[in-house]
Design a protein around this motif. Structure first.
Motif, PDB file in Angstrom:
ATOM      1  N   ILE A 236     -11.770  17.845  28.359  1.00 35.69           N
ATOM      2  CA  ILE A 236     -11.070  17.332  26.866  1.00 35.69           C
ATOM      3  C   ILE A 236     -11.231  15.880  26.738  1.00 35.69           C
ATOM      4  N   TYR A 237     -11.274  15.087  27.736  1.00 36.88           N
ATOM      5  CA  TYR A 237     -11.299  13.695  27.502  1.00 36.88           C
ATOM      6  C   TYR A 237     -12.768  13.105  27.784  1.00 36.88           C
ATOM      7  N   THR A 238     -13.112  12.411  26.625  1.00 38.39           N
ATOM      8  CA  THR A 238     -14.634  11.839  26.746  1.00 38.39           C
ATOM      9  C   THR A 238     -14.591  10.267  26.893  1.00 38.39           C
ATOM     10  N   LYS A 239     -13.279   9.506  26.724  1.00 39.74           N
ATOM     11  CA  LYS A 239     -13.466   8.289  26.739  1.00 39.74           C
ATOM     12  C   LYS A 239     -14.287   7.307  25.747  1.00 39.74           C
ATOM     13  N   THR A 240     -14.748   8.225  24.929  1.00 45.56           N
ATOM     14  CA  THR A 240     -15.652   7.448  23.749  1.00 45.56           C
ATOM     15  C   THR A 240     -14.576   6.761  22.642  1.00 45.56           C
ATOM     16  N   GLY A 241     -13.306   7.134  22.723  1.00 47.80           N
ATOM     17  CA  GLY A 241     -12.305   6.581  21.697  1.00 47.80           C
ATOM     18  C   GLY A 241     -11.489   5.591  22.357  1.00 47.80           C
ATOM     19  N   ASP A 242     -11.688   5.244  23.634  1.00 51.01           N
ATOM     20  CA  ASP A 242     -10.717   4.349  24.483  1.00 51.01           C
ATOM     21  C   ASP A 242     -10.807   2.960  23.667  1.00 51.01           C
ATOM     22  N   GLN A 243     -11.785   2.512  23.013  1.00 49.87           N
ATOM     23  CA  GLN A 243     -11.529   1.212  22.153  1.00 49.87           C
ATOM     24  C   GLN A 243     -11.191   1.260  20.642  1.00 49.87           C
ATOM     25  N   GLY A 244     -10.667   2.726  20.338  1.00 49.36           N
ATOM     26  CA  GLY A 244     -10.145   2.718  18.994  1.00 49.36           C
ATOM     27  C   GLY A 244     -11.207   3.160  18.006  1.00 49.36           C
ATOM     28  N   TYR A 245     -12.163   3.695  18.459  1.00 52.57           N
ATOM     29  CA  TYR A 245     -13.380   4.222  17.355  1.00 52.57           C
ATOM     30  C   TYR A 245     -13.456   5.610  17.695  1.00 52.57           C
ATOM     31  N   THR A 246     -13.833   6.308  16.664  1.00 57.47           N
ATOM     32  CA  THR A 246     -14.386   7.652  16.677  1.00 57.47           C
ATOM     33  C   THR A 246     -15.494   7.922  15.747  1.00 57.47           C
ATOM     34  N   SER A 247     -15.945   8.978  15.847  1.00 58.05           N
ATOM     35  CA  SER A 247     -17.386   9.320  14.825  1.00 58.05           C
ATOM     36  C   SER A 247     -17.120  10.377  14.022  1.00 58.05           C
ATOM     37  N   LEU A 248     -17.511   9.932  12.820  1.00 55.86           N
ATOM     38  CA  LEU A 248     -17.615  10.864  11.390  1.00 55.86           C
ATOM     39  C   LEU A 248     -18.579  11.974  11.679  1.00 55.86           C
ATOM     40  N   THR A 249     -18.409  13.188  10.787  1.00 53.81           N
ATOM     41  CA  THR A 249     -19.660  14.012  11.095  1.00 53.81           C
ATOM     42  C   THR A 249     -20.745  13.326  10.662  1.00 53.81           C
ATOM     43  N   GLY A 250     -21.993  13.298  11.421  1.00 51.41           N
ATOM     44  CA  GLY A 250     -23.273  12.755  10.975  1.00 51.41           C
ATOM     45  C   GLY A 250     -23.313  11.346  12.129  1.00 51.41           C
ATOM     46  N   GLY A 251     -22.486  11.292  12.827  1.00 52.68           N
ATOM     47  CA  GLY A 251     -22.454  10.148  13.909  1.00 52.68           C
ATOM     48  C   GLY A 251     -21.933   8.688  13.693  1.00 52.68           C
ATOM     49  N   GLU A 252     -21.491   8.460  12.418  1.00 48.54           N
ATOM     50  CA  GLU A 252     -21.167   7.134  12.084  1.00 48.54           C
ATOM     51  C   GLU A 252     -19.682   6.841  12.757  1.00 48.54           C
ATOM     52  N   ARG A 253     -19.828   5.685  13.441  1.00 45.07           N
ATOM     53  CA  ARG A 253     -18.607   5.352  14.393  1.00 45.07           C
ATOM     54  C   ARG A 253     -17.760   4.423  13.379  1.00 45.07           C
ATOM     55  N   VAL A 254     -16.603   4.854  13.470  1.00 44.19           N
ATOM     56  CA  VAL A 254     -15.539   3.991  12.493  1.00 44.19           C
ATOM     57  C   VAL A 254     -14.360   3.934  13.292  1.00 44.19           C
ATOM     58  N   GLU A 255     -13.405   2.948  13.138  1.00 43.42           N
ATOM     59  CA  GLU A 255     -12.097   2.633  13.757  1.00 43.42           C
ATOM     60  C   GLU A 255     -11.261   3.926  13.422  1.00 43.42           C
ATOM     61  N   LYS A 256     -10.291   4.255  14.340  1.00 39.74           N
ATOM     62  CA  LYS A 256      -9.424   5.346  14.102  1.00 39.74           C
ATOM     63  C   LYS A 256      -8.258   5.079  13.122  1.00 39.74           C
ATOM     64  N   ASN A 257      -8.489   4.194  12.411  1.00 40.63           N
ATOM     65  CA  ASN A 257      -7.497   3.862  11.235  1.00 40.63           C
ATOM     66  C   ASN A 257      -8.183   3.998   9.972  1.00 40.63           C
ATOM     67  N   ASN A 258      -9.461   4.330  10.079  1.00 38.13           N
ATOM     68  CA  ASN A 258     -10.451   4.382   8.776  1.00 38.13           C
ATOM     69  C   ASN A 258     -10.037   5.418   7.987  1.00 38.13           C
ATOM     70  N   PRO A 259      -9.839   5.446   6.524  1.00 34.22           N
ATOM     71  CA  PRO A 259      -9.322   6.110   5.535  1.00 34.22           C
ATOM     72  C   PRO A 259      -9.760   7.825   5.733  1.00 34.22           C
ATOM     73  N   HIS A 260     -11.240   7.953   6.022  1.00 33.79           N
ATOM     74  CA  HIS A 260     -11.623   9.360   6.344  1.00 33.79           C
ATOM     75  C   HIS A 260     -10.891   9.932   7.588  1.00 33.79           C
ATOM     76  N   VAL A 261     -10.608   9.147   8.719  1.00 30.21           N
ATOM     77  CA  VAL A 261     -10.001   9.419   9.846  1.00 30.21           C
ATOM     78  C   VAL A 261      -8.157   9.773   9.504  1.00 30.21           C
ATOM     79  N   GLU A 262      -7.649   8.752   8.617  1.00 33.94           N
ATOM     80  CA  GLU A 262      -6.340   8.923   8.332  1.00 33.94           C
ATOM     81  C   GLU A 262      -6.105  10.366   7.395  1.00 33.94           C
ATOM     82  N   ALA A 263      -7.108  10.719   6.439  1.00 36.55           N
ATOM     83  CA  ALA A 263      -6.891  11.868   5.745  1.00 36.55           C
ATOM     84  C   ALA A 263      -7.013  13.217   6.545  1.00 36.55           C
ATOM     85  N   TYR A 264      -8.283  13.143   7.474  1.00 33.59           N
ATOM     86  CA  TYR A 264      -8.339  14.605   8.074  1.00 33.59           C
ATOM     87  C   TYR A 264      -7.336  14.595   9.097  1.00 33.59           C
TER      88      TYR A 264
END
Length: 187
Positions: free
Chosen positions: A3-31
């Motif tokens: 369940i843990y991947t450690k890929t978000g440990d620095q405050g980033y996540t991926s949108l569909t398609g692979g783009e890395r964004v900060e976890k407070n990105n408006p897309h992430v806030e919405a979903y």
């Protein structure tokens, strides 16, 4: 799979398609807000399920369907424009919500004034889910030009209407009387 991947440990996540964004990105806030509402709907289902009243099975079915649909909304919100949406929202899903609303409203008295959100515990939770969906809708409008379609906004708008009617319907079935908003006498 862990369940843990450690890929978000620095405050980033991926949108569909692979783009890395900060976890407070408006897309992430919405979903993320859609996910929060979905969890609140799950809590409402758990409360309704505990009541064990046959007449409430219909609303559980409807709420389960909305939970499924909200994964489609999340798919749209996590996919930037130009990328393939894995599970897009369809017009049929919006129409189904409208049918749910119409079916529940058959049992309800038309509103003549504003009501206070509350009633039974399940009804109050559905009102809370409605307000979370409204927040998700506002956040989605902020990113609407970065989405493949506007169906997510349409679905969220209709979903908040459905949750309002669902809260009223559950309260009616459980014998709770709606509390009207009373305008102060100095107005």
């Amino acid at each position: 799979m862990k369940i843990y991947t450690k890929t978000g440990d620095q405050g980033y996540t991926s949108l569909t398609g692979g783009e890395r964004v900060e976890k407070n990105n408006p897309h992430v806030e919405a979903y993320g807000t859609v996910d929060e509402a979905n969890s609140m709907i799950g809590l409402a289902i758990a409360k309704i399920d505990q009541i064990e009243q046959k007449s409430l099975e219909k609303i559980i079915h409807m709420l389960n369907q909305v939970q499924q649909d909200l994964f489609h909304v999340g798919s749209e919100l996590s996919t930037p424009k130009g990328k393939n949406v894995y599970w897009p929202i369809t017009d049929d899903q919006v129409v189904r919500l409208e049918q749910f609303i119409d079916e529940l409203e058959k049992d309800l008295q038309p509103l003549q004034q504003f009501i206070l959100p509350g009633g039974s515990e399940a009804g109050a939770i559905l009102h809370l889910a409605r307000t979370i969906i409204r927040r998700a809708e506002r956040q989605t409008i902020y990113i609407k030009d970065r989405l493949s379609s506007g169906r997510a906004i349409t679905y969220l708008n209709r979903c908040s209407d459905f949750l309002f009617v669902a809260a009223r319907w559950v309260n009616l079935k459980l014998g709770y009387i709606e509390t009207p908003f009373i305008l102060p006498s100095n107005h």
